[in-house]
Design an enzyme around this catalytic site. Sequence first.
Site, PDB file in Angstrom:
ATOM      1  N   ARG A  20      48.558  58.467  45.839  1.00 43.87           N
ATOM      2  CA  ARG A  20      49.304  58.411  47.684  1.00 43.87           C
ATOM      3  C   ARG A  20      50.935  57.640  47.295  1.00 43.87           C
ATOM      4  O   ARG A  20      51.995  57.962  48.039  1.00 43.87           O
ATOM      5  CB  ARG A  20      48.809  57.521  48.264  1.00 43.87           C
ATOM      6  CG  ARG A  20      47.387  58.006  49.193  1.00 43.87           C
ATOM      7  CD  ARG A  20      47.653  57.112  49.934  1.00 43.87           C
ATOM      8  NE  ARG A  20      45.949  56.139  50.002  1.00 43.87           N
ATOM      9  CZ  ARG A  20      45.616  55.104  50.335  1.00 43.87           C
ATOM     10  NH1 ARG A  20      46.715  54.414  51.185  1.00 43.87           N
ATOM     11  NH2 ARG A  20      44.488  54.531  49.668  1.00 43.87           N
ATOM     12  N   TYR A  80      41.832  44.186  38.764  1.00 45.63           N
ATOM     13  CA  TYR A  80      42.813  45.066  39.717  1.00 45.63           C
ATOM     14  C   TYR A  80      44.195  45.454  38.942  1.00 45.63           C
ATOM     15  O   TYR A  80      44.964  44.241  38.935  1.00 45.63           O
ATOM     16  CB  TYR A  80      42.612  46.070  40.775  1.00 45.63           C
ATOM     17  CG  TYR A  80      41.134  46.136  41.108  1.00 45.63           C
ATOM     18  CD1 TYR A  80      40.543  46.281  40.328  1.00 45.63           C
ATOM     19  CD2 TYR A  80      41.110  46.227  42.917  1.00 45.63           C
ATOM     20  CE1 TYR A  80      39.065  46.392  40.880  1.00 45.63           C
ATOM     21  CE2 TYR A  80      39.537  46.346  43.115  1.00 45.63           C
ATOM     22  CZ  TYR A  80      39.226  46.823  42.586  1.00 45.63           C
ATOM     23  OH  TYR A  80      37.363  46.936  43.263  1.00 45.63           O
ATOM     24  N   SER A 102     102.473  39.339  31.768  1.00 44.29           N
ATOM     25  CA  SER A 102     101.876  40.896  32.590  1.00 44.29           C
ATOM     26  C   SER A 102     101.832  41.826  31.227  1.00 44.29           C
ATOM     27  O   SER A 102     102.565  42.109  31.213  1.00 44.29           O
ATOM     28  CB  SER A 102     102.240  40.918  34.158  1.00 44.29           C
ATOM     29  OG  SER A 102     101.679  39.361  34.728  1.00 44.29           O
TER      30      SER A 102
HETATM   31  C1  UD1 Z   1      37.085  48.494  45.215  1.00 45.29           C
HETATM   32  C2  UD1 Z   1      35.748  48.348  45.279  1.00 45.29           C
HETATM   33  C3  UD1 Z   1      35.503  47.459  47.125  1.00 45.29           C
HETATM   34  C4  UD1 Z   1      36.597  46.535  46.772  1.00 45.29           C
HETATM   35  C5  UD1 Z   1      37.755  46.867  46.616  1.00 45.29           C
HETATM   36  C6  UD1 Z   1      38.930  45.914  46.745  1.00 45.29           C
HETATM   37  C7  UD1 Z   1      34.120  49.292  43.706  1.00 45.29           C
HETATM   38  C8  UD1 Z   1      32.897  50.413  44.091  1.00 45.29           C
HETATM   39  N1  UD1 Z   1      34.114  49.359  45.006  1.00 45.29           N
HETATM   40  O1  UD1 Z   1      36.714  49.705  45.836  1.00 45.29           O
HETATM   41  O2  UD1 Z   1      34.231  47.342  47.189  1.00 45.29           O
HETATM   42  O3  UD1 Z   1      36.148  46.021  48.184  1.00 45.29           O
HETATM   43  O4  UD1 Z   1      37.714  47.777  45.035  1.00 45.29           O
HETATM   44  O5  UD1 Z   1      40.053  46.258  46.709  1.00 45.29           O
HETATM   45  O6  UD1 Z   1      34.644  49.181  42.861  1.00 45.29           O
HETATM   46  N2  UD1 Z   1      39.821  51.931  39.171  1.00 45.29           N
HETATM   47  C9  UD1 Z   1      39.497  52.141  37.655  1.00 45.29           C
HETATM   48  N3  UD1 Z   1      39.087  53.216  37.222  1.00 45.29           N
HETATM   49  C10 UD1 Z   1      38.201  54.253  37.974  1.00 45.29           C
HETATM   50  C11 UD1 Z   1      38.233  53.888  39.112  1.00 45.29           C
HETATM   51  C12 UD1 Z   1      39.066  53.097  39.299  1.00 45.29           C
HETATM   52  O7  UD1 Z   1      40.443  51.923  36.673  1.00 45.29           O
HETATM   53  O8  UD1 Z   1      37.133  55.396  37.770  1.00 45.29           O
HETATM   54  C13 UD1 Z   1      40.833  51.335  39.083  1.00 45.29           C
HETATM   55  C14 UD1 Z   1      41.806  51.727  39.595  1.00 45.29           C
HETATM   56  O9  UD1 Z   1      42.968  52.229  39.059  1.00 45.29           O
HETATM   57  C15 UD1 Z   1      42.084  50.295  41.131  1.00 45.29           C
HETATM   58  C16 UD1 Z   1      40.729  49.687  40.315  1.00 45.29           C
HETATM   59  O10 UD1 Z   1      39.775  50.163  39.576  1.00 45.29           O
HETATM   60  O11 UD1 Z   1      43.246  49.595  40.097  1.00 45.29           O
HETATM   61  C17 UD1 Z   1      39.602  50.361  42.147  1.00 45.29           C
HETATM   62  O12 UD1 Z   1      39.917  51.196  41.942  1.00 45.29           O
HETATM   63  P1  UD1 Z   1      39.281  51.834  43.799  1.00 45.29           P
HETATM   64  O13 UD1 Z   1      38.867  53.025  43.549  1.00 45.29           O
HETATM   65  O14 UD1 Z   1      41.152  51.839  44.616  1.00 45.29           O
HETATM   66  O15 UD1 Z   1      38.440  50.744  44.334  1.00 45.29           O
HETATM   67  P2  UD1 Z   1      37.897  51.012  45.980  1.00 45.29           P
HETATM   68  O16 UD1 Z   1      37.697  52.162  46.012  1.00 45.29           O
HETATM   69  O17 UD1 Z   1      39.251  50.491  46.585  1.00 45.29           O
END
Ligand code: UD1
Length: 458
Positions: free
Chosen positions: A16, A101, A405
């Site tokens: 995004r 994160y 100057s």
């Molecule tokens: C996640 C949580 C959710 C929480 C929310 C808070 C899970 C399943 N859900 O959801 O309960 O309320 O965060 O913001 O964990 N990332 C990786 N590798 C991956 C997937 C994600 O490094 O394979 C990292 C992403 O870069 C990101 C963070 O983990 O910084 C969170 O991932 P994201 O997919 O945004 O999780 P949410 O679906 O928002």
Amino acid sequence: MALNSAVILAAGAGTRMKSKIPKVLHQLCGHSMIDHVIRAVKASHINDIIVIIGSGADQVEKKLEKSDVQFVLQKEQLGTGHALQQAKDKIPNQGNVIVLYGDMPMLSSETIKAFMAFHETERNDLSVLTAKVENPYGYGRIVKNHKGEMIKIVEHKDADEEELLIDEINSGVYCFDAPFLKKHLHDIDNNNNQKEYYLPDLISIAVKNQYKLGTYQTLNSEELMGVNSRKQLMEADAAMRKKINEKWMDEGVTIINPEHTYIEPDVKIGIDTIIYPGATLKGNTIIGEDCMIGENTRIENSIIKNGVEIQSSVILDSRVDEATTIGPFAYLRPGSNIGKNVKIGDFVEIKNAAIGDGSKASHLAYVGDAEVGKNVNIGCGVIFVNYNGKEKQKIIVEDDAFVGSNVNLVAPVVVKNKGYVAAGTTVTMEVPEGALCIGRGKQRHIDGWVDRKNIKKK
Ligand code: UD1
Ligand code: CA
């Protein structure tokens, strides 16, 4: 106290943002998002840090080269649980492991410390940082039993109607007892509708195996904001800037229009200094007391002592001593070392040069690679000719000298004490102490020349 370590998840793509740059490298208040997270973790006295990288891994690793963190590659992004599983071998066997994160730049070290302290005093195996929010849309919900104990976290997309009404959300920040984590990390599977490895599944795993777990609800819910878009990036930027500016106002600094004042987190400012709109203070800048930082001034990595007045100028990697005035529209490039009670006026550029106490360069001058003594006058339009096309050489102007100057001082050259250089002179040899140096064509007049040429009739 137990030894603590941290794992920062930062492998996600961040589509995004619509950017060539990995999401966590986008900047707010002078640092990338992930840098803010690393700084907050280190400020919480946790120095053993693992960063999970994936999308744009090379760029992230390169940018964090000097951050003293370890990297673990998650080749495919199969979920937060899968991300943490990749780090299993690097996670220490003892102590606490905090997971956060890389796109959560607002999280403060105060909140991290309070959360870790809660985990310690409760002697938990697993703690979750939570918050109550007005709009829990998209977040995982904290599901508790009738005794108020957390029993699981359910993702928004998997929640039933009743669970969707829960307003306590999972921030995504966890603290684990290392032995618990090592033992059960690989119990997480992807048997769910999304076919993703959910890190929050560790809660139900802990419950099933009768570990001790708990939630720490923070009141600073804005700190848990994750940044997914440029709009959210600027929201986070504005919130962080507001916090920084309010801190300095509390400390006795007047900020005329805080919404339009940009102060990075490491800057320090003394009391009774006044900052006008559009000022940008960056890096390790230190500003003294009773200063006036005028509108649209930018100062980076510089030291400004007490009582300095700066109007609409740019100052980079330099030092300005007490009661000196700068600008409007002066440009102090790296290595400028300006003394006390100096005047650097409009359209004066200084680079890698020392200017002694009480000296003046009031307008339109270039001073580069020079040592200027005390009480020296540098007239309008003076050029320190420091570059011969091949190399830069030094120019010395000693105490009490006067440079008229439109003078060119051609390097290498010295103007000795009280040397007096007449306007329009090009100086190529040492000017002796107390001598007048005048080097310009002798003025002569040709009588009647204008009428003879009929210049007026045209
Ligand atoms: C996640 C949580 C959710 C929480 C929310 C808070 C899970 C399943 N859900 O959801 O309960 O309320 O965060 O913001 O964990 N990332 C990786 N590798 C991956 C997937 C994600 O490094 O394979 C990292 C992403 O870069 C990101 C963070 O983990 O910084 C969170 O991932 P994201 O997919 O945004 O999780 P949410 O679906 O928002
Ligand atoms: Ca998210």
